[in-house]
Each structure stands twice: as C-alpha cells, then as structure tokens.
Write an enzyme that holds these catalytic residues in place. Sequence first.
Site, PDB file in Angstrom:
ATOM      1  N   PHE A 126       0.859  -1.182   0.000  1.00  8.35           N
ATOM      2  CA  PHE A 126       0.000   0.000   0.000  1.00  8.35           C
ATOM      3  C   PHE A 126       0.901   1.239   0.000  1.00  8.35           C
ATOM      4  CE2 PHE A 126      -2.927   3.057   2.005  1.00  8.35           C
ATOM      5  CZ  PHE A 126      -4.104   2.786   1.317  1.00  8.35           C
ATOM      6  N   ASP A 197       2.429  -6.009   7.811  1.00 11.11           N
ATOM      7  CA  ASP A 197       1.253  -5.154   7.880  1.00 11.11           C
ATOM      8  C   ASP A 197       0.026  -6.049   7.694  1.00 11.11           C
ATOM      9  OD1 ASP A 197      -0.890  -3.429   7.386  1.00 11.11           O
ATOM     10  OD2 ASP A 197       0.451  -1.862   6.607  1.00 11.11           O
ATOM     11  N   TYR A 222     -10.336  -0.390  11.394  1.00 11.30           N
ATOM     12  CA  TYR A 222     -11.592   0.075  10.763  1.00 11.30           C
ATOM     13  C   TYR A 222     -11.968  -0.730   9.533  1.00 11.30           C
ATOM     14  CZ  TYR A 222      -7.981   2.591   8.168  1.00 11.30           C
ATOM     15  OH  TYR A 222      -6.848   2.899   7.458  1.00 11.30           O
ATOM     16  N   LYS A 223     -11.119  -1.686   9.118  1.00 10.42           N
ATOM     17  CA  LYS A 223     -11.446  -2.528   7.962  1.00 10.42           C
ATOM     18  C   LYS A 223     -12.235  -3.741   8.467  1.00 10.42           C
ATOM     19  CE  LYS A 223      -7.751  -0.557   5.231  1.00 10.42           C
ATOM     20  NZ  LYS A 223      -6.339  -0.570   4.880  1.00 10.42           N
ATOM     21  N   ARG A 369     -13.095  -3.956  -6.650  1.00 16.47           N
ATOM     22  CA  ARG A 369     -12.710  -4.717  -5.467  1.00 16.47           C
ATOM     23  C   ARG A 369     -13.941  -5.038  -4.628  1.00 16.47           C
ATOM     24  NH1 ARG A 369      -8.486  -2.359  -1.102  1.00 16.47           N
ATOM     25  NH2 ARG A 369     -10.219  -0.937  -0.780  1.00 16.47           N
TER      26      ARG A 369
HETATM   27  C1  LIG Z   1      -5.663   0.735   4.824  1.00 16.67           C
HETATM   28  C2  LIG Z   1      -4.184   0.668   4.841  1.00 16.67           C
HETATM   29  C3  LIG Z   1      -3.422   1.698   5.426  1.00 16.67           C
HETATM   30  C4  LIG Z   1      -4.079   2.939   5.952  1.00 16.67           C
HETATM   31  O1  LIG Z   1      -3.263   3.663   6.820  1.00 16.67           O
HETATM   32  P1  LIG Z   1      -3.933   4.760   7.781  1.00 16.67           P
HETATM   33  O2  LIG Z   1      -2.803   5.428   8.427  1.00 16.67           O
HETATM   34  O3  LIG Z   1      -4.845   4.031   8.718  1.00 16.67           O
HETATM   35  O4  LIG Z   1      -4.734   5.686   6.916  1.00 16.67           O
HETATM   36  C5  LIG Z   1      -2.052   1.518   5.493  1.00 16.67           C
HETATM   37  N1  LIG Z   1      -1.450   0.406   5.005  1.00 16.67           N
HETATM   38  C6  LIG Z   1      -2.155  -0.585   4.436  1.00 16.67           C
HETATM   39  C7  LIG Z   1      -1.455  -1.799   3.906  1.00 16.67           C
HETATM   40  C8  LIG Z   1      -3.540  -0.480   4.310  1.00 16.67           C
HETATM   41  O5  LIG Z   1      -4.241  -1.440   3.715  1.00 16.67           O
END
Ligand SMILES: *Cc1c(COP(=O)(O)O)cnc(C)c1O
Length: 410
Positions: A126, A197, A222-223, A369
Amino acid sequence: MLPLGAPPWHHEPMTDFARTRSAFHLPEGITYLDGNSLGPLPVAAEARVAAMLRDEWGAKLITGWNDAGWMAQPARIGDRIGRLIGAPAGTVVTGDTLSIKVYQALAAALALRPDRRVVLSDSGNFPTDLYMAEGLLRLMGGDYELRVVAPEAVEEALDDSVAALMLTQVDYRTGRMHDMAALTAAAHRAGAVAIWDLAHSAGAIEVDLTGAQADFAVGCTYKFLNSGPGGPAFIYVAPAHAETADPVLQGWLGHAAPFAFDRDYRPGQGIERMRVGTPPVIQMAALEAALDVWDGVRMADVRARAIVLSERFIAGVEAACPALTLASPRDAAMRGSQVSFRHPEGNAIMQALIAEGVIGDFRAPDILRFGITPLYLDEGDIDRAVSVLARIMDGQLWDTPAFRTRKAVT
Ligand SMILES: *Cc1c(COP(=O)(O)O)cnc(C)c1O
C-alpha cells in the site's frame, strides 16, 4: 466446522453467523461488499459510544482516566485483537493510525540492525507504507535505501544488506497473499527483521504471529475489525524484542512513568513503550463494541466461510460477466478475503453498482474490489451482487457521463 480428525466429543461451538450478522447495522436495500475498506456499524457501538460520552466523559470528566479505565484501554484492547492474530497477551497495543505505526515499527526494526542499510518491500504494498518508509530513510540520511521488488521476487532479494523486510500480507488491490511463515523464516536466514502489515489480514484470515515468528506487526481496526472511520491502529512486538525495542516515537505515554514528568525519557515496560500520545478514547469505545462481536467467533470458521462465499462470487461473475477478468489468485489458499476483477471502465462500473445498492470499491487503474466478510454477508448477498453486476454489464448501464466521473474517494 470441526477440524479434520477432531474426535466426536470435540464440542467447541461453531461460530454463529446469524448472531454476528444481526450485530451489525446493515442499511435496507444495500449489499455491502466493502468491509475490507470500512467495516459497517456494530449495533452496540451506538449505545456504547453514547454511554461513554454521557457516563464517562460527561459524568467523570478528567477522573475518567483512572475511574473509567481510559489509560489502561490501549493495551487491554490490544489483547483482544491479539487473540485474532495469534499474539499472546501483552504484545499488542492500540493507538495512532496505521501510517504512524508502520513508521514506528520500521524505525524500531532498523535500530535492531544498525549495521545494515536496506529496507526490502514489494510493489504490491500500500502506498502509505512505502511513503512512510521513504520519509524515515530520508531522515536517517546517508546510504539508507528502500528496495521495492515484485511480490514474487521478495525471497530472492533477501541478502545480507537487508535490515528489514516490510510487507503487507494481503495485497490491497488483488488480495494476493504472502506466505508469512516462509518469508519470515527467509528474512531471518538472511539476518533481517520481519515486519508484517495486517491491514487486510486482521479479522479476515487466520494469522499466527507467534507461529510465524514475526518480529513486528501493525494493522488497522476500521477494515475487517469494524471500529469505524478513524479507528485506532495496533502494533505487535514479538516477546523477544519487548524489552529492547526502541519505540523511536518517544511520546510521553510510552514513558515508564508518564506522570513523573521526568526530563529524561525511559521506555515503558514491554508493549507499553509503543504508545505515543493521548489515546482516542471515544473511538476506542466503538472499537470495544466492535470487538464484542468477535467474542465466540473462530477465525477458522470465518476463513472457511469466506472461501465458500468467494468461490461462489467468482463462479457467478465469471459465468455472467465475461468482460470482467479475475485479478485475484484463483487458488483460494493464495487469496485473502477479497475478490477483485479488472475492466478498463472499472470506475464507471463501480459507480453504477453503487447506484444500484451494491457497494464495493475501485482501485486505479482498473480494479473492481469486493470484500468478502462472513460476519455479515451470506449467499443471498453474493447472489444479489452477481445479478446486479450482470445486469449492469449486459445493458452497459455504466456508460453514462455521471458514472465516468471520478469521485474524490473511490
Ligand atoms: C488501509 C491501509 C493503510 C491505511 O493507513 P492509515 O494510516 O490508517 O490511513 C495503510 N497500510 C495498508 C497496507 C492499508 O491497507
């Protein structure tokens, strides 16, 4: 489902998915296939947050830090998340956002390998993880390097220059899943520290941080964990590093004695040191209510159900929508809890789907998705999503100027 070979007197109850489904507020007429991006509202969160506001903040004012347990909450909630990711009590703490926790875990990992200069990651990661790494390495100066290779090339890129292997287990676009145990072992053979992660793993698939011998892990709530927009992140530090890890972001609440207000920083005991500043107490109340839903849920049941629903979705879409190409691994064992399809007009197609009450999301350049979340989805939802998608593709209902316009959040 009982584990294979389980004796007939093995009476651990199966997860009751009717109960979990009824624990969420699912708007009438909506089929929600985006719980991999933002989980729905747990019914109990409304009352829990209202009670927190009224009975804790409202009634107790600042005494809530002691009397309502606000100060102990980040680690207490961390333990509840730990159960879902194979982490023992006392190894997980909540707070901040995932971007911050990525930075902190990576900085702590680099401090464990001061003689090495390379951070290895993959092109499926990400963007924020890679951005945070770049910013950290720039600040560290000198010859630090972020090396980004194709997901399939990670193992062979591990050499004795690599300080830290930093990967997201499940690819946010395709759902392709890394073998955490195998890559962690490979990282260790190369002398590197492994950071995982779990943004698309926690609450989605079975994770065994202890078994995999991961050094650090981070994730958001939050996911798949359903804490609501802006819910706090979490960080895991393996017991072997608990008392030596450098928290780097030396906030006062990670200090051994925050209320001594010492001039000198001393890291707190174990995982407490990874705290930074004041925790988001209101959001933690929503997270607690969300985690209540997970009580009595076995990740093995969730995983098995997610595979059944995903296979049904793939078969349905492939039969009805030949213009869509599967972007996720076909082998369920290689796939997280989402299914993605490619189409050059993916954005417009997703807009049309959302207008019909089927919510997924779009990831540039061409990915549609769909999150598969058994806690609140069943076969009826999957079949409805397939039939609406088929109607949109058959009639080219996506081909309007309004649907072709890109929204700020996709
Ligand atoms: C959703 C996601 C994030 C989001 O980071 P935030 O700091 O919570 O906005 C980061 N890394 C990955 C791999 C994600 O899927």
